[in-house]
Design an enzyme around this catalytic site. Structure first.
Site, mmCIF file in Angstrom:
data_model
loop_
_atom_site.group_PDB
_atom_site.id
_atom_site.type_symbol
_atom_site.label_atom_id
_atom_site.label_comp_id
_atom_site.label_asym_id
_atom_site.label_seq_id
_atom_site.Cartn_x
_atom_site.Cartn_y
_atom_site.Cartn_z
ATOM 1 N N CYS A 21 11.777 3.485 63.694
ATOM 2 C CA CYS A 21 12.714 2.530 64.276
ATOM 3 C C CYS A 21 12.731 1.300 63.406
ATOM 4 C CB CYS A 21 12.348 2.226 65.716
ATOM 5 S SG CYS A 21 10.940 1.170 65.843
ATOM 6 N N ASP A 41 4.555 -8.326 69.566
ATOM 7 C CA ASP A 41 5.861 -8.558 70.199
ATOM 8 C C ASP A 41 6.202 -10.047 70.321
ATOM 9 O OD1 ASP A 41 6.232 -5.882 70.373
ATOM 10 O OD2 ASP A 41 5.976 -5.717 72.537
#
Ligand code: UD1
Length: 430
Positions: free
Chosen positions: A117, A305
């Site tokens: 990804c 994140d």
């Protein structure tokens, strides 16, 4: 194609309610099919990734009833298909949690093999290692992972890398294996603990989640439950960094401050004031911010994140900062977009050097991925002039009512879907 358009320059001020944790909800919803009884799950964020997973679950025969925006009832007694198509995996990698859930309950699962990804290659060898250790035969056939077993047997295994996904997937499968499983070098993220608590509330026997070793005594069946998902530490952290970048004063509500310690510590290091309450955290940013060093690490370290949001804030700190990304190899792409807004940075391998600048200028930039997109919005909120964010579909995957929440704090941000809407916004803010 929808875009965000932002007129920067307003400090964010006020209180914002944080939704349930997307990454916990994805695994918990998948695990909801492991019983024939009804499972009611509350505090689910209303974001696109969750809706795609629920579709995948409907596709294999699970009854899904959306009681309200944040509550879902699942009844898995009619699951009759053990195969998850590439369409779902392509949209949302975490559909692979259905592998552990189906293998655990039905001893058979076929799930399309996820590819890479935007943030890296993302292998799943540790998931497969765990399933094999439990006695499943696992093959890759025509782009699918096919896992099956006559019965799963408890095992003692050591993960070669600390992986949130592999820990959760193998833990789910082991819940219904015969005998005891000991998993070592597991991930300790709050959502790993949340999934274990959820499974225990269904009658599983899992101990040690949140430490390096998880011990699971297999049970024959799981029963219905009612469960509420923990708050989203990454959404909370995103608003905390937005407060820092815009020199604002924001209180994030409905959070578990313990989960935000790594984020809060970095904000204090650069010169923000951070105040903790029982279930809220307030960030005040005034005066000059100072440079620092950050390295992303598995929990309780600084979360990968939050790295793009941190990169945006460090770009506004005096002096030279460095970021080392140790989890995903390809997570600095947003820095090139940020450079288009006036940031100064250089990436070498896993490290980025960031030279603080006085401010950003609005520009048209691309969201690139979920957290990069949120980070670029923060940059837009702090910038002089108008910023247009393309590909906001990434942001909508993981943030509930993102622009509404930002607006409630004083941000000037709109979602537009045509040139005309864009021009109207420009006219309004000029
Ligand atoms: C989860 C989160 C993601 C977060 C990440 C790290 C979800 C849905 N996603 O992703 O938002 O950025 O944790 O906190 O919860 N690895 C292997 N082999 C494997 C599995 C992982 O080598 O079988 C490597 C990965 O390439 C990566 C590291 O382990 O370098 C951590 O990945 P992992 O914790 O598995 O991330 P995800 O669970 O995919």
């Amino acid at each position: 194609m929808e875009q965000y358009v932002i007129k920067g320059g307003n400090p964010l001020v006020g209180e914002v309610e944080i939704a349930g944790a997307k990454n916990a909800a994805l695994a918990i919803l998948a695990a909801g099919i492991m019983t024939d009884d009804t499972v009611t799950i509350d505090n689910i964020p209303d974001v696109n990734d969750i809706n795609v997973l629920l579709e995948a679950m409907r596709g294999i025969g699970a009854n899904i009833h959306r009681v309200d925006r944040h509550t879902v009832e699942i009844k898995g007694n009619n699951v009759n298909d053990f195969s998850i198509d590439y369409d779902y995996i392509k949209k949302i990698r975490a559909s692979y949690y259905l592998l552990g859930a189906l293998l655990g309950k039905y001893k058979r699962a076929e799930v399309a093999l996820p590819g890479g990804c935007n943030i890296g290659s993302r292998p799943i060898d540790q998931h497969l290692k765990g399933f094999r250790a439990l006695g499943a035969e696992v093959e890759i056939e025509h782009g699918k992972i096919v896992a099956e077993a006559e019965k799963l047997r408890g095992t003692h295994m050591y993960f070669d890398v600390v992986s949130v996904g592999a820990t959760i997937n193998v833990m789910m499968a082991a819940t219904m294996a015969e005998g005891t499983t000991i998993l070592e070098n597991v991930a300790k993220e709050p959502h790993v603990v949340d999934v274990a608590n959820f499974l225990n509330s269904m009658g599983a026997n899992i101990r040690g989640a949140g430490t390096d070793v998880i011990k699971i005594k297999g049970v024959n069946r799981l029963h219905g439950t009612e469960y509420s998902i923990i708050p989203d530490q990454i959404e909370a952290g995103t608003f905390m960094f937005a407060a820092a970048a815009t020199r604002g004063d924001v209180t994030v509500l409905n959070v578990i401050p313990k989960h935000l310690e790594a984020t809060a510590a970095k904000l204090v290091e650069i010169g923000c004031e951070v105040e903790e309450f029982d279930d809220a955290v307030r960030v005040v940013s005034k005066g000059n911010l100072k440079h620092t060093q950050v390295k992303t690490l598995p929990y309780p370290g600084f979360p990968t994140d939050m790295q793009p949001q941190m990169g945006v804030v460090l770009s506004l700190c005096e002096g030279t900062s460095t970021i080392t990304e140790s989890i995903f190899e390809n997570r600095f792409k947003y820095l090139s977009e940020l450079a288009r807004m006036g940031a100064v940075n250089k990436v070498e391998g896993h490290s980025a050097t960031i030279e603080g600048v006085k401010g950003f200028q609005g520009a048209r930039v691309n969201a690139l991925d979920l957290r990069a997109g949120a980070a670029l919005c923060i940059a837009g909120l702090a910038a002089e002039g108008v910023t247009i964010i393309d590909d906001i579909v990434y942001i909508q995957r993981g943030y509930e009512r993102f622009e509404e929440k930002m607006r409630s704090l004083g941000a000037v941000i709109e979602k537009v879907s045509s040139e005309r809407e864009l021009q109207k916004f420009m006219f309004r803010v000029s």
